[in-house]
Design a protein around this motif. Structure first.
Motif, mmCIF file in Angstrom:
data_model
loop_
_atom_site.group_PDB
_atom_site.id
_atom_site.type_symbol
_atom_site.label_atom_id
_atom_site.label_comp_id
_atom_site.label_asym_id
_atom_site.label_seq_id
_atom_site.Cartn_x
_atom_site.Cartn_y
_atom_site.Cartn_z
ATOM 1 N N PRO A 106 72.795 12.865 45.476
ATOM 2 C CA PRO A 106 73.940 12.627 45.110
ATOM 3 C C PRO A 106 74.222 11.586 44.971
ATOM 4 C CG PRO A 106 73.271 14.545 46.795
ATOM 5 C CD PRO A 106 72.574 14.100 46.746
ATOM 6 N N GLU A 107 75.635 11.460 44.267
ATOM 7 C CA GLU A 107 76.275 10.708 44.735
ATOM 8 C C GLU A 107 76.642 9.924 45.848
ATOM 9 O OE1 GLU A 107 78.538 9.334 40.965
ATOM 10 O OE2 GLU A 107 76.667 9.732 39.711
ATOM 11 N N GLU A 108 77.224 10.981 46.200
ATOM 12 C CA GLU A 108 78.751 10.394 47.468
ATOM 13 C C GLU A 108 77.760 12.292 48.789
ATOM 14 O OE1 GLU A 108 82.562 12.356 46.701
ATOM 15 O OE2 GLU A 108 82.742 10.826 44.333
ATOM 16 N N VAL A 109 77.328 11.119 49.616
ATOM 17 C CA VAL A 109 76.712 12.040 50.887
ATOM 18 C C VAL A 109 76.824 11.143 52.196
ATOM 19 C CG1 VAL A 109 74.123 11.585 49.711
ATOM 20 C CG2 VAL A 109 74.996 9.867 51.226
ATOM 21 N N VAL A 110 77.724 11.903 53.082
ATOM 22 C CA VAL A 110 78.417 11.607 54.702
ATOM 23 C C VAL A 110 77.681 10.100 55.073
ATOM 24 C CG1 VAL A 110 79.593 13.148 54.782
ATOM 25 C CG2 VAL A 110 76.998 13.758 55.883
ATOM 26 N N TRP A 111 75.748 10.592 55.073
ATOM 27 C CA TRP A 111 75.300 9.506 55.853
ATOM 28 C C TRP A 111 73.894 9.361 54.980
ATOM 29 C CZ3 TRP A 111 69.926 8.955 57.606
ATOM 30 C CH2 TRP A 111 70.163 7.909 58.104
ATOM 31 N N ARG A 112 73.778 7.661 55.150
ATOM 32 C CA ARG A 112 72.401 7.089 54.288
ATOM 33 C C ARG A 112 72.460 5.969 54.639
ATOM 34 N NH1 ARG A 112 73.495 5.891 47.638
ATOM 35 N NH2 ARG A 112 71.091 3.964 47.956
ATOM 36 N N ARG A 113 70.921 5.287 54.172
ATOM 37 C CA ARG A 113 70.141 4.467 55.006
ATOM 38 C C ARG A 113 68.762 4.685 54.027
ATOM 39 N NH1 ARG A 113 68.818 2.649 61.354
ATOM 40 N NH2 ARG A 113 68.982 0.606 60.874
ATOM 41 N N ASP A 114 69.569 3.011 53.709
ATOM 42 C CA ASP A 114 68.132 2.642 53.121
ATOM 43 C C ASP A 114 67.265 1.666 53.455
ATOM 44 O OD1 ASP A 114 69.097 3.566 50.575
ATOM 45 O OD2 ASP A 114 70.452 1.782 49.365
ATOM 46 N N ILE A 115 65.602 2.119 52.862
ATOM 47 C CA ILE A 115 64.645 1.482 53.585
ATOM 48 C C ILE A 115 63.762 0.461 52.887
ATOM 49 C CG2 ILE A 115 63.101 1.724 55.644
ATOM 50 C CD1 ILE A 115 64.963 3.355 57.179
ATOM 51 N N TYR A 116 63.363 0.121 53.007
ATOM 52 C CA TYR A 116 62.001 -0.896 52.509
ATOM 53 C C TYR A 116 60.487 -0.473 52.770
ATOM 54 C CZ TYR A 116 66.152 -2.736 49.270
ATOM 55 O OH TYR A 116 66.668 -2.762 48.237
ATOM 56 N N ARG A 117 60.018 -0.423 52.495
ATOM 57 C CA ARG A 117 58.531 -0.084 53.598
ATOM 58 C C ARG A 117 57.406 -1.093 52.673
ATOM 59 N NH1 ARG A 117 58.854 3.323 57.289
ATOM 60 N NH2 ARG A 117 59.692 4.841 57.443
#
Length: 349
Positions: free
Chosen positions: A56-67
């Motif tokens: 979803p484009e609108e979320v209340v919490w999000r964290r982008d991570i690179y592995r």
């Protein structure tokens, strides 16, 4: 009259021979492929894979991570083998390479700062990649041809993976979705030094997703029959990799934020992993803190156990008392019974 005309036209379409309808459909697909090869193939693939759900484009919490996904690790080895195609079995890089070579999926450049931009301006042609990294190819009728032996799949021993951990408030659920992959070619030094890393290109996972459902990956070295689709492998987060970057205002990697200290880097990686796990577990509150109903139920269970123990102890005590009191009776009765069995003979005078 107008309705009758529509009915007749529909009947005419249905009356067309099946071969003619098939030819018309193929011509339409070929025209679409000439305009945009990737979209034509993706459209057909998405018809057979309609269940792909975007984040979803609108979320209340999000964290982008690179592995950093190391393919020499046993958990990720299924993405590396077989190094060269064996029938229908190919590894992940060979599959991505062929899809990009044939124009089925677009690829995007990997900038020097390690960022990821998925715009038309950032798209890169496969011919440019082949030239830049000295991959042998032939060009026939405007098409690129690369033999399987020339595909550097054995040198791609690592991937950069971008994932997004987010909370979907629409259905109150926590997800970790893969967003992009970047194959990293590791070319060994001629003098036996450390291998040089060459990130080749970024590819969006949503572009690959319909195709990854058709390719399988081995998930166990002990059971060769344990396989799943590559899409399930990434959807279930079966891969393992260390965090090397998170989206931050400074745009720096973790090693840059830790001033090159590897000890601090390891501590920071573990801290982020614990934060993600804590958020996932505590979405609906702290599991250790129960509500009043749970506490009452817990008290009832304890009370029932206490009563049961009390009953069992009282029963055992009463039985022991009965045993003690019954012993004299049994001896008395036995003596009386014993005396009753004694007979006295009368003597004749």
């Amino acid at each position: 009259m107008f309705l009758l005309t529509i009915v007749l036209m529909a009947g005419a379409v249905q009356a067309q021979p099946k071969q003619r309808r098939t030819q018309q459909q193929q011509q339409t697909e070929q025209q679409q492929k000439k305009k945009n090869p990737s979209s034509a193939m993706s459209m057909r693939a998405q018809i057979s894979f309609p269940t792909a759900v975007d984040m979803p484009e609108e979320v209340v919490w999000r964290r982008d991570i690179y592995r950093e996904i190391d393919l020499t690790k046993d958990e990720n080895a299924g993405l590396y083998y077989p190094v060269e195609p064996q029938g229908k079995e190919v590894n992940l890089f060979t599959y991505i390479f062929k899809l990009a070579q044939n124009g089925y999926i677009p690829v995007y450049e990997y900038p020097t700062d390690g960022s990821d931009v998925f715009t038309d301006e950032a798209r890169v042609q496969m011919k440019t990649i082949l030239d830049n990294y000295h991959i042998f190819y032939e060009e026939q009728d405007g098409k690129l041809k690369v033999d399987n032996s020339d595909i550097p799949s054995s040198e791609v021993r690592k991937y950069y993976l971008k994932e997004s951990a987010y909370y979907d408030q629409a259905n109150a659920s926590f997800h970790i979705k893969v967003l992009a992959l970047c194959p990293v070619m590791m070319r060994d030094d001629d003098w036996g030094g450390e291998a040089t890393q060459y990130p080749l290109f970024w590819v969006k996972y949503s572009d690959m997703e319909p195709f990854l459902t058709r390719q399988t990956v081995m998930t166990s070295s002990l059971n060769n029959a344990a396989t799943m689709s590559m899409d399930d492998y990434f959807t279930l987060n079966m891969y393992r990799g260390k965090i090397y970057k998170t989206n931050n205002a400074q745009g720096k990697t973790l090693i840059q934020l830790c001033d090159g200290d590897t000890t601090k880097l390891s501590t920071e990686q573990k801290r982020i992993e614990k934060e993600l796990e804590a958020f996932r577990k505590n979405i609906f509150g702290d599991p250790e803190k129960k509500d009043s109903l749970d506490s009452i139920a817990k008290m009832d269970v304890k009370a029932a156990k206490t009563k049961t123990k009390a009953k069992s102890s009282s029963a055992s005590a009463s039985s022991s008392r009965r045993t003690k009191t019954s012993k004299p009776k049994s001896s008395t009765s036995s003596s009386s019974s014993g005396s009753a069995r004694v007979t006295v003979r009368r003597q004749r005078h």
